[in-house]
Design a protein around this motif. Structure first.
Motif, short mmCIF file in Angstrom:
data_model
loop_
_atom_site.label_atom_id
_atom_site.label_comp_id
_atom_site.label_asym_id
_atom_site.label_seq_id
_atom_site.Cartn_x
_atom_site.Cartn_y
_atom_site.Cartn_z
N ASP A 44 17.08 23.64 41.13
CA ASP A 44 16.34 24.74 41.13
C ASP A 44 14.96 24.86 41.91
O ASP A 44 14.75 25.95 42.54
N GLU A 45 14.20 23.75 41.79
CA GLU A 45 12.86 23.85 42.70
C GLU A 45 13.34 23.92 44.06
O GLU A 45 12.55 24.79 44.78
N VAL A 46 14.19 23.16 44.86
CA VAL A 46 14.72 23.26 46.00
C VAL A 46 15.16 24.86 46.28
O VAL A 46 14.50 25.36 47.40
N GLU A 47 15.89 25.35 45.51
CA GLU A 47 16.44 26.76 45.96
C GLU A 47 15.21 27.69 45.68
O GLU A 47 15.25 28.76 46.55
N ALA A 48 14.41 27.42 44.89
CA ALA A 48 13.11 28.39 44.77
C ALA A 48 12.09 28.24 45.95
O ALA A 48 11.56 29.38 46.41
N ALA A 49 12.12 27.20 46.47
CA ALA A 49 11.23 26.89 47.73
C ALA A 49 11.84 27.65 48.80
O ALA A 49 10.93 28.10 49.46
N ARG A 50 13.14 27.47 49.00
CA ARG A 50 13.58 28.22 50.09
C ARG A 50 13.37 29.66 50.15
O ARG A 50 13.20 30.36 50.98
N SER A 51 13.74 30.35 48.88
CA SER A 51 13.63 31.69 48.66
C SER A 51 12.30 31.95 48.79
O SER A 51 12.01 33.28 49.21
N LEU A 52 11.36 31.17 48.33
CA LEU A 52 9.85 31.59 48.50
C LEU A 52 9.54 31.83 49.94
O LEU A 52 8.74 32.74 50.33
N ILE A 53 9.70 30.79 50.77
CA ILE A 53 9.35 30.83 52.13
C ILE A 53 10.02 31.93 52.77
O ILE A 53 9.20 32.68 53.56
#
Length: 558
Positions: A35-44
């Motif tokens: 979930d952290e990885v997915e959130a990081a990509r979405s955030l960028i």
């Protein structure tokens, strides 16, 4: 051990090499969750999109037509603005980029581990397995499995069903590192444990502030769990000035508390919170609401107090289920006409703004029970206020109101009226027909108010009355009918009736005084009615005789 010692370390056996591989693998920081990885990509992606919009807006700015500003100077200003946007962008995505770099190195090491395992398990060149001396000895059954050298059968990328926070990951495969057939059992899936990713039910606990990336991660987790309540009151880092677009994924959320943070802007995706009934955004720095706020058609409670709003979007008229709206402590100069569309609104708080006029459409708020508009610049209240027959509390303290509307006689449910600290010259007689009034405050209108309505006694339910700091000299005779009055404030008035010493004894002493005064006056009038007819008959006879004598005397002269 420093890097030079690592280079000098002797690695003479397979076991020593394997140990070194495992040690290097374990030296990595914990692997981020899916979930952290997915959130990081979405955030960028969100930041890049936001940056592009800002850069385009800066590029579209035109130099002032005045020749007083040199073109080169204006160009320097634009470049500095662009530089600031890029700098802030890097600051916002720094943590997300670091997290993705960590995920990348973990994925790379996964590939290395698989290659190492394949190498150890491969047969020797003559087709025979490597001799036992060339393999690590079989260890006793471990109580805990070594946390390295697990791999996926197909790809080094981590499968979707695995969640891990250490230097290993779980696979459905059963990898074997040792050539004698010992198989390390797979680790059970492990949930993300992070004190900053606070579930809604624990959101009130003290803890570390959420950074932008951790907020994005929390949104991803909450979305997958179909979370219904999320409390982030005073939980966001001061650097978090906006919300990720992914907030729109929380379609099952019914309550969202983002109060007491530093949010400046809301994303358009906020309209995706289709199930939201309670939204608390108080004490932030929001200066504008997106039109998509009108898509929250199930919203019942909305708190926007303590922000920097100067206007409301037209889409506000679509919030037909809204029952409580708090807009206090903002910079609103007016209320939109669309406020009248909120037929279910029961409580409206607009105090401490710059509002000069409440729109006539307020009469459309047919369910309104409480209206607070203190500390504004109101000069009058609309006559349409009389249409709100459900209104129970009306507070308009600290304004510039000179006259109350005559239609207040229709407020059949009104219990509290506070019009203190205004410029009222009088209280309309029509107000005395609002016989449900329990509290009335018209104090501190200073030199303007000199009298009270004669029908004040109609307010027989009145329990509290404040007329302090005015110029009232005489109370109306009907005051004697206020038998339920228990609080009466009349200080700083030049009272003559009743005398000041009576007023200081309390409300019922004043009621009794006014009652005695009226009775004494009535008795005096009754006596006058009995005596006056006799005196009038004698006077009539006297004047009649005198008149006749004058006429007779004048005739004789002629």
């Amino acid at each position: 051990m420093d890097s030079l010692q690592l280079l000098d370390k002797r690695l003479d056996t397979t076991e020593q090499v394997v140990e070194e591989i495992m040690r290097i693998h374990r030296s990595l920081p914990p692997r981020p969750g899916l979930d952290e990885v997915e959130a990081a990509r979405s955030l960028i992606q969100n930041v890049e999109k936001e940056d592009q919009a800002w850069l385009e807006a800066i590029a579209n700015q035109r130099k002032p037509s005045s020749d007083a500003v040199p073109g080169e100077l204006f160009a320097v200003l634009q470049e500095m603005k662009k530089g600031l946007v890029r700098f802030r962008s890097k600051e916002q995505i720094r943590e997300a980029a670091k997290l993705l770099d960590l995920e990348t190195i973990h994925s790379l090491f996964d590939d290395f581990i698989q290659r190492a395992s394949d190498c150890i398990n491969a047969p020797s060149s003559n087709g025979v397995s490597a001799p036992p001396s060339s393999r690590p000895p079989r260890p006793p059954p471990p109580t805990t499995v070594p946390s390295s050298l697990y791999f996926s059968e197909k790809t080094p990328a981590r499968p979707k069903e695995m969640v891990s926070r250490d230097d290993s990951f779980v696979s459905k495969a059963k990898p074997s590192l040792y050539g004698d057939g010992f198989v390390a059992p797979p680790r059970a899936p492990q949930q993300i444990v992070d004190s900053t990713l606070i579930p809604a039910k624990f959101a009130g606990n003290e803890g570390e502030k959420l950074s932008l990336i951790k907020l994005a991660s929390l949104i991803e987790v909450s979305s997958k769990k179909a979370t219904k309540e999320l409390n982030l009151q005073n939980k966001l880092s001061p650097q978090v000035e906006w919300l990720p677009d992914s907030i729109g994924k929380l379609s099952t959320l019914t309550s969202l508390d983002l109060s007491e943070n530093h949010i400046v802007v809301l994303p358009n995706t906020i309209g995706g919170l289709a199930s939201l009934t309670n939204l608390d955004l108080r004490s932030n720095r929001i200066n504008q609401l997106p039109e998509s706020i009108g898509e929250l058609i199930n919203l019942v409670h909305l708190n926007l107090s303590g922000n920097q709003l100067s206007s409301l979007p037209s889409s506000f008229s679509r919030l037909l289920q809204l029952e409580e709206l708090n807009l206090s402590c903002n910079n609103l100069p007016v209320l939109p006409e669309s406020i009248g569309s909120l037929a279910n609104l029961k409580k409206l708080d607009v105090e401490t703004n710059d509002i000069e006029e409440i729109p006539y459409s307020i009469g459309g708020c047919s369910s309104l029970k409480e209206l607070r508009a203190d500390y504004n610049k109101l000069k009058a209240l609309p006559e349409a206020i009389g249409k709100i027959t459900t209104l129970e509390i009306l507070s308009v303290r600290y304004n510039n109101i000179r006259q109350l509307p005559t239609t207040m006689s229709s407020l059949s449910s009104l219990r509290e009226l506070d019009a203190s600290f205004n410029e009222l010259e009088s209280v309309p007689e029509s107000l005395c027909f609002a016989t449900t009034l329990v509290k009335l405050n018209v104090g501190n209108n200073f030199a303007d108010m000199v009298s009270l309505p004669r029908s004040l006694g109609n307010l027989e339910m009145l329990e509290e009355l404040d007329i302090s700091n005015n110029q009232i000299r005489v109370l109306p005779e009907s005051f004697r009918m206020l038998t339920k009055l228990r609080v009466f404030r009349a200080q700083e008035n030049p009272l003559q009736v009743p005398p000041r010493d009576v007023a200081e004894k309390g409300p019922q002493a004043v009621v009794q005084y006014m009652n005695d005064l009226v009775e004494a006056r009535n008795n005096s009038n009754a006596k006058s009615l009995v005596v006056k007819p006799k005196k009038s008959w004698v006077q009539m006879c006297f004047f009649s005789n005198k008149s006749n004598k004058k006429k007779q005397s004048s005739m004789e002269i002629v």
